[in-house]
Design an enzyme around this catalytic site. Structure first.
Site, PDB file in Angstrom:
ATOM      1  CG  HIS A 125     136.255  72.066 105.850  1.00 52.43           C
ATOM      2  ND1 HIS A 125     135.997  72.711 104.654  1.00 52.43           N
ATOM      3  CD2 HIS A 125     135.332  72.512 106.729  1.00 52.43           C
ATOM      4  CE1 HIS A 125     134.948  73.504 104.788  1.00 52.43           C
ATOM      5  NE2 HIS A 125     134.525  73.416 106.041  1.00 52.43           N
ATOM      6  CG  ASP A 227     151.074  98.317  67.225  1.00 54.22           C
ATOM      7  OD1 ASP A 227     151.848  98.952  66.474  1.00 54.22           O
ATOM      8  OD2 ASP A 227     150.093  98.839  67.768  1.00 54.22           O
ATOM      9  CG  HIS A 230     153.301 100.798  69.674  1.00 51.87           C
ATOM     10  ND1 HIS A 230     153.662  99.544  69.273  1.00 51.87           N
ATOM     11  CD2 HIS A 230     153.765 100.918  70.957  1.00 51.87           C
ATOM     12  CE1 HIS A 230     154.284  98.925  70.267  1.00 51.87           C
ATOM     13  NE2 HIS A 230     154.360  99.731  71.289  1.00 51.87           N
ATOM     14  CG  HIS A 235     157.574 102.698  73.082  1.00 54.91           C
ATOM     15  ND1 HIS A 235     156.952 102.784  74.299  1.00 54.91           N
ATOM     16  CD2 HIS A 235     157.100 101.553  72.506  1.00 54.91           C
ATOM     17  CE1 HIS A 235     156.119 101.752  74.451  1.00 54.91           C
ATOM     18  NE2 HIS A 235     156.184 101.008  73.376  1.00 54.91           N
ATOM     19  CG  ASP A 378     153.464  99.493  75.309  1.00 52.55           C
ATOM     20  OD1 ASP A 378     153.410 100.202  74.290  1.00 52.55           O
ATOM     21  OD2 ASP A 378     154.354  98.638  75.498  1.00 52.55           O
TER      22      ASP A 378
END
Ligand code: FES
Ligand code: FE2
Length: 457
Positions: A125, A227, A230, A235, A378
């Site tokens: 508006h 982390d 991992h 990876h 991931d």
């Protein structure tokens, strides 16, 4: 954002509705004698609503980088939790931030991602706002409102505190929150290795990657903070694919000399010395630049510059970054208990030559972006976890977070804060303990900040 000051075990939400979660139950989800995590922290819809009110509407949350809004009138849109925010550089170089919501019917005041503006006009508006979020014009004010509308009352809520640390702009809705410096505490020492290693500081490579993933925001924030475990497993093939031909594959393995930092505030990072691991995807020019950067960094940070060549880090609650050539800066915007919207940038030293900035930008596209090879690794894990945890049995089956229990030190001769070996879950335990603390504390006195350590080595 004051929370009604009850001292009972009830968690009262803003609408005065008592939550069915008791404070003691929430604490028990993440702070148990066997160091387990209750999967409901990732899936429960009511816990998510408490997070929006108690975590995102109270803590300091990253809203922009200085380099996104260098000039007066420059603006960028952002989010704090699910609340859209408009962040605008003012004529006096200060930053204003306010809810990107028109208080007429709730339309987004500005629908652009970023740009430069002298004012903002709601597209529904036509209510008009200045760059600091004041309502300054109302169409047909006499005919429609008989000149009786109180414009001062109907502007959008403004952030209570805005401050920056070395280019990172944070804001909080809570006027009672401690200063940003206190909030970051010992984390600043580690951020300096990324943000303060060159005199000009850092800047964002223009452009942002945004994507949606069906997983809880804490899965991502915890992993980036803590982390390292991992990396070699998830990876390894990606690391090998990035290695220049003829390089010893052993160099792609996670460095043995690695540590993790964490603190009461829930911030965490893992870091390592080995520059080869940090810069594996760069070409010769890139390596030369990294070397040069290291020398500058020594001048600014002293001998400690050699202690860290790369890191993964999370500033509680939802800002994460990676150092080295994987120089991503990213926010995990929550979108319900089961979804996040990731906003990810490449963050480089401002004084880097243009071709190096481009190389870092491309490195991010290859590694940490929607199509990046590390991101895929991931994301696969996070999305699968979220699916698995929906099950009736899965969600009452505890998760193990005991790695490195009892092995932390708080008197390291070089590194401030709580230090554990790289393979540990000290940062995750700090992150979830702080999560429970902020979810249940009625005021900041009940969630104190660990002090910044005196300058070390
Ligand atoms: Fe913005 Fe009506 S919703 S002017
Ligand atoms: Fe990863």
């Amino acid at each position: 954002m004051a929370i009604s000051g009850k001292t009972t075990d009830e968690i009262i939400l803003e609408n005065r509705r008592p939550s069915s979660w008791k404070k003691s139950d929430v604490q028990g989800l993440v702070d148990s004698p066997d160091h387990s995590l209750d999967p409901r922290v990732f899936t429960d819809a009511e816990l998510y609503q408490i997070e929006l009110e108690r975590i995102f509407a109270r803590t300091w949350v990253f809203i922009a980088h200085d380099s996104q809004i260098p000039n007066p009138g420059d603006f960028t849109s952002s989010y704090i939790g699910e609340d859209p925010i408009l962040v605008v550089r003012q004529k006096d170089n200060t930053v204003s931030a306010f809810l990107n919501m028109c208080c007429h019917r709730g339309m987004r005041i500005c629908r652009e991602d970023c740009g430069n503006a002298k004012s903002f006009t709601c597209t529904y508006h036509g209510w008009g706002y200045n760059t600091s979020g004041d309502l300054v014009s109302v169409p047909m004010e006499s005919r429609a409102y008989h000149d009786a509308i109180d414009r001062n009352k109907w502007g959008p809520p403004k952030l209570a505190q805005i401050d920056s640390y070395k280019g990172l702009i944070f804001a909080t809705w809570d006027p009672d929150a401690p200063s940003l410096s206190e909030y970051l505490g010992p984390m600043k020492w580690y951020l300096d290795h990324y943000l303060g290693r060159s005199p000009e500081g850092t800047e964002i490579v223009p452009g942002v990657h945004k994507w949606v993933m069906p997983c809880n925001w804490k899965i991502a924030a915890e992993q980036f903070g803590d982390d390292m475990y991992h990396v070699d497993y998830s990876h390894s093939s990606a690391m090998l694919a990035l290695m220049p031909e003829g390089m010893d594959p052993a160099l792609a393995q996670f460095p043995k000399e690695a540590n993790s930092f964490s603190c009461r505030q829930g911030h965490a990072c893992s870091f390592w010395k080995d520059p080869v691991f940090s810069n594996i995807q760069l070409d010769e020019d890139g390596h030369r630049w990294a070397q040069q950067e290291q020398e500058t960094s020594r001048r600014l940070l002293g001998p400690r510059a050699d202690e860290i060549s790369g890191m993964n880090a999370t500033v509680f609650p939802n800002l994460s970054l990676l150092g080295g050539a994987s120089c991503t800066l990213r926010v995990w915007h929550p979108r319900g208990p089961n979804e996040i919207e990731v906003w990810s940038w490449a963050l480089v030293d401002k004084n880097a030559p243009q071709d190096i900035k481009e190389q870092y930008g491309q490195s991010i596209v290859r590694t940490f972006s929607p199509a990046g090879i590390f991101e895929q690794d991931d994301g696969e894990n996070w999305v699968e976890i979220q699916r698995v945890l929906q099950g009736a049995v899965a969600r009452r089956t505890k998760l193990n977070a005991e790695m490195g229990v009892g092995r932390a030190k708080t008197d390291h001769p070089v590194f401030p804060g709580t230090i554990n070996y790289g393979y540990s879950e000290e940062g995750a335990r700090h992150f979830y303990r702080r999560w429970a603390e902020v979810m249940t504390a009625d005021n900041w006195a009940a969630m104190p900040c660990e002090k910044e350590a005196p300058e070390q080595a």
